[in-house]
Design a protein around this motif. Structure first.
Motif, mmCIF file in Angstrom:
data_model
loop_
_atom_site.group_PDB
_atom_site.id
_atom_site.type_symbol
_atom_site.label_atom_id
_atom_site.label_comp_id
_atom_site.label_asym_id
_atom_site.label_seq_id
_atom_site.Cartn_x
_atom_site.Cartn_y
_atom_site.Cartn_z
ATOM 1 N N TYR A 264 43.712 48.159 44.147
ATOM 2 C CA TYR A 264 43.081 49.486 44.139
ATOM 3 C C TYR A 264 41.662 49.342 44.640
ATOM 4 O O TYR A 264 40.855 48.611 44.058
ATOM 5 N N GLU A 265 41.395 50.004 45.762
ATOM 6 C CA GLU A 265 40.056 49.945 46.361
ATOM 7 C C GLU A 265 39.568 48.499 46.505
ATOM 8 O O GLU A 265 38.431 48.163 46.177
ATOM 9 N N GLY A 266 40.483 47.654 46.983
ATOM 10 C CA GLY A 266 40.081 46.291 47.321
ATOM 11 C C GLY A 266 40.038 45.316 46.161
ATOM 12 O O GLY A 266 39.664 44.156 46.344
ATOM 13 N N ARG A 267 40.372 45.766 44.941
ATOM 14 C CA ARG A 267 40.382 44.834 43.805
ATOM 15 C C ARG A 267 41.713 44.925 43.073
ATOM 16 O O ARG A 267 42.390 45.936 43.136
ATOM 17 N N VAL A 268 42.013 43.834 42.368
ATOM 18 C CA VAL A 268 43.243 43.861 41.573
ATOM 19 C C VAL A 268 42.899 44.505 40.223
ATOM 20 O O VAL A 268 41.846 44.237 39.659
ATOM 21 N N GLN A 269 43.743 45.402 39.747
ATOM 22 C CA GLN A 269 43.481 45.958 38.423
ATOM 23 C C GLN A 269 44.765 46.286 37.685
ATOM 24 O O GLN A 269 45.846 46.348 38.262
ATOM 25 N N LEU A 270 44.611 46.445 36.359
ATOM 26 C CA LEU A 270 45.743 46.733 35.496
ATOM 27 C C LEU A 270 45.925 48.245 35.438
ATOM 28 O O LEU A 270 44.967 48.984 35.248
ATOM 29 N N LEU A 271 47.163 48.686 35.611
ATOM 30 C CA LEU A 271 47.472 50.113 35.469
ATOM 31 C C LEU A 271 48.352 50.284 34.237
ATOM 32 O O LEU A 271 49.453 49.718 34.162
ATOM 33 N N ILE A 341 40.393 42.506 34.092
ATOM 34 C CA ILE A 341 40.691 41.749 35.324
ATOM 35 C C ILE A 341 39.835 42.206 36.509
ATOM 36 O O ILE A 341 39.404 41.409 37.325
ATOM 37 N N LYS A 342 39.547 43.509 36.580
ATOM 38 C CA LYS A 342 38.871 44.022 37.782
ATOM 39 C C LYS A 342 37.393 43.633 37.855
ATOM 40 O O LYS A 342 36.746 43.838 38.877
ATOM 41 N N PHE A 343 36.848 43.085 36.764
ATOM 42 C CA PHE A 343 35.424 42.731 36.759
ATOM 43 C C PHE A 343 35.178 41.276 37.156
ATOM 44 O O PHE A 343 34.045 40.871 37.373
ATOM 45 N N PHE A 344 36.226 40.485 37.240
ATOM 46 C CA PHE A 344 36.076 39.056 37.532
ATOM 47 C C PHE A 344 36.274 38.787 39.022
ATOM 48 O O PHE A 344 37.018 39.503 39.698
ATOM 49 N N ASP A 345 35.625 37.744 39.519
ATOM 50 C CA ASP A 345 35.753 37.394 40.943
ATOM 51 C C ASP A 345 37.023 36.579 41.178
ATOM 52 O O ASP A 345 37.390 35.740 40.347
ATOM 53 N N ASP A 346 37.641 36.827 42.333
ATOM 54 C CA ASP A 346 38.849 36.088 42.724
ATOM 55 C C ASP A 346 39.905 36.105 41.625
ATOM 56 O O ASP A 346 40.556 35.097 41.346
#
Length: 470
Positions: A264-271, A341-346
């Motif tokens: 989502y918008e270039g980052r991995v995130q939990l839905l 998850i979306k706040f961490f790098d790589d």
């Protein structure tokens, strides 16, 4: 913020000042959570922007390199690791008192016994030093302190710390419940496992682990028997410098409500299902589009946790959890560790085999792990290779079996279920010993009938309502 929100927050701060049961860190964490909730900061997910993650983002487990089998290399790898089990839950839903982790799972051993045995065998085998952390809640702290004494002579360093204790909010005026005279435990709540990151920091455990040269923490629910240390995953994360990894596994129809990973918008995130607009809920539940779900087995870099907690950057989605206590409507604001998850790098997901997700949430799960589907070795629950079907049987037990004590009394011994597809039991049903169940079995006692299934019985694909049907 509108004046009313500012007023509410400042009234809340004044009220909290008079509560001496919690620390200043807890007070400020709570105020921040409430202020965020009131500000309506949550941005709804734009459905059209959701993308399916690629194999770079959600890495297939079977593409991970097998780490070196050299014991010295393995020792070095494991010496960077800490295991943390989320131990804040009570066994009340299964009719037990005290921490859920002390329910006996198999051969008289509890969840905690199995976890300790697993890490003991790693530490012995590789002469390494993997410590165990238990994150308790104020509900489980005292009992856990007593229980861990029995591991005093173990080769593991066991640390315990508490997650935050927050006051429940009275819905009517957004004031803390303890300020309204609810001084007992019912006035408080633990704010979900998303609190693991600030709680690690506030307890001093994060700095202690970093000073010992630890790099990664493996976080999992204490009731997930499949959540064991995996060298392939640890090695992959260290090599690729991934700060965060969520284990996901393929969804079945039993997991349709579980959170999933998206790009989502270039980052991995939990839905999570709670974030899904009503008109897309069925699509979210379909296993065609969203094929994986979060097991809540998480691997996180310790330095990254420190950096993000210090910057107050971990603003996970707030999960409102309404309750009623003594007729008063109250609200708990919680967060989930997976949403970080979306706040961490790589950050990545790893699509792991289903065997790494074996939670025991109810007595139906207990039946699975106590049966001949599994054996036990060094604390590890190992699936029987004689079962050719990769999926476990679906098991539905009626309310008569809900509490562990009732469940145990209704089975003289756990039936053989290697060839079972599904079992549905309801009513006053009792099982003898050495019973074999195969195919699709229903044992549904008619009203007023005590249905006893005799010792040594083999039942294949039939429905039983009375003794005559056997």
């Amino acid at each position: 913020m509108a004046t009313t929100t500012v007023d509410k927050v400042s009234k809340l701060q004044s009220a909290l000042a008079g509560l001496d049961q919690i620390s200043e860190n807890e007070k400020s964490g709570f105020v921040s959570l409430v202020a965020r909730s009131l500000s309506g900061e949550a941005q709804p997910i734009e459905w059209s922007k959701i993308q399916t993650p690629t194999d770079e983002v959600v890495v297939p487990y079977d593409t991970l390199a097998t780490p070196s089998e050299d014991p010295e290399t393995t020792k070095k790898l494991l010496d960077k690791l800490v295991v943390l089990k989320l131990n804040g839950g009570l066994g009340t839903t299964m009719g037990c008192t005290g921490p859920k982790s002390v329910i006996e799972v198999r051969n008289g051993l509890t969840f905690l016994d199995l976890i300790v045995k697993q890490i003991e065998s790693l530490n012995s085998k590789y002469d390494c030093n993997v410590p165990l952390l238990l994150m308790n809640s104020f509900n489980t702290h005292d009992d856990t302190q007593k229980i861990v004494e029995k591991y005093a002579n173990s080769n593991i360093k066991i640390y315990t710390f508490n997650q935050s204790q927050y006051p429940r909010l009275v819905v009517e005026d957004f004031m803390p419940f303890p300020c309204k005279g609810q001084t007992g435990k019912d006035g408080w709540y633990p704010p979900g496992h998303g609190d693991v990151f600030p709680a690690l920091m506030n307890s001093g455990k994060l700095d202690l682990l970093l000073s010992q040269g630890k790099e990664y923490i493996f976080v999992a629910n204490s009731d997930n028997l499949g959540a064991i240390v995996d060298l392939k995953i640890l090695s992959h994360l260290i090599q690729n410098q991934n700060e965060y990894c969520m284990e996901v596994t393929p969804k079945t129809l039993a997991d349709v409500k579980g959170g999933t990973l998206i790009s989502y918008e270039g980052r991995v995130q939990l839905l999570e299902i709670a974030q899904v607009p009503d008109e897309h809920v069925n699509e979210f539940k379909s296993i065609e589009k969203f094929k994986i779900f979060n097991t809540n087995n998480l691997w996180v870099n310790l330095k990254a946790i420190k950096r993000l907690v210090e910057a107050d950057a971990l603003k996970m989605e707030i999960i409102p959890n309404p309750k009623e206590v003594d007729g008063v409507k109250v609200l708990q604001l919680e967060t989930a560790a997976g949403a970080a998850i979306k706040f961490f790098d790589d950050a990545i997901g790893i699509n792991v085999p289903r065997s790494r997700f074996l939670p025991v949430k109810a007595t139906s799960d207990l039946l699975l792990v106590q049966s001949d589907l599994y054996t036990l070795a060094d604390g590890f629950v190992i699936r029987n290779k004689a079962r050719t079907n990769l999926a476990n049987p679906s098991i539905e037990l009626g309310p008569e079996f809900k509490k562990v004590a009732n469940f145990l009394s209704r089975f003289k011994s756990i039936p053989s279920i290697i060839e079972l597809d599904s079992l549905k039991v309801s009513g006053d049903v009792w099982f003898g010993s050495n019973i074999v169940l195969k195919g699709t079995v229903k044992a549904i006692a008619n009203a007023g009938v005590k249905l006893e299934i005799p010792d040594g019985c083999e039942i294949e694909s039939k429905e039983i309502n009375s003794p005559d049907d056997i």
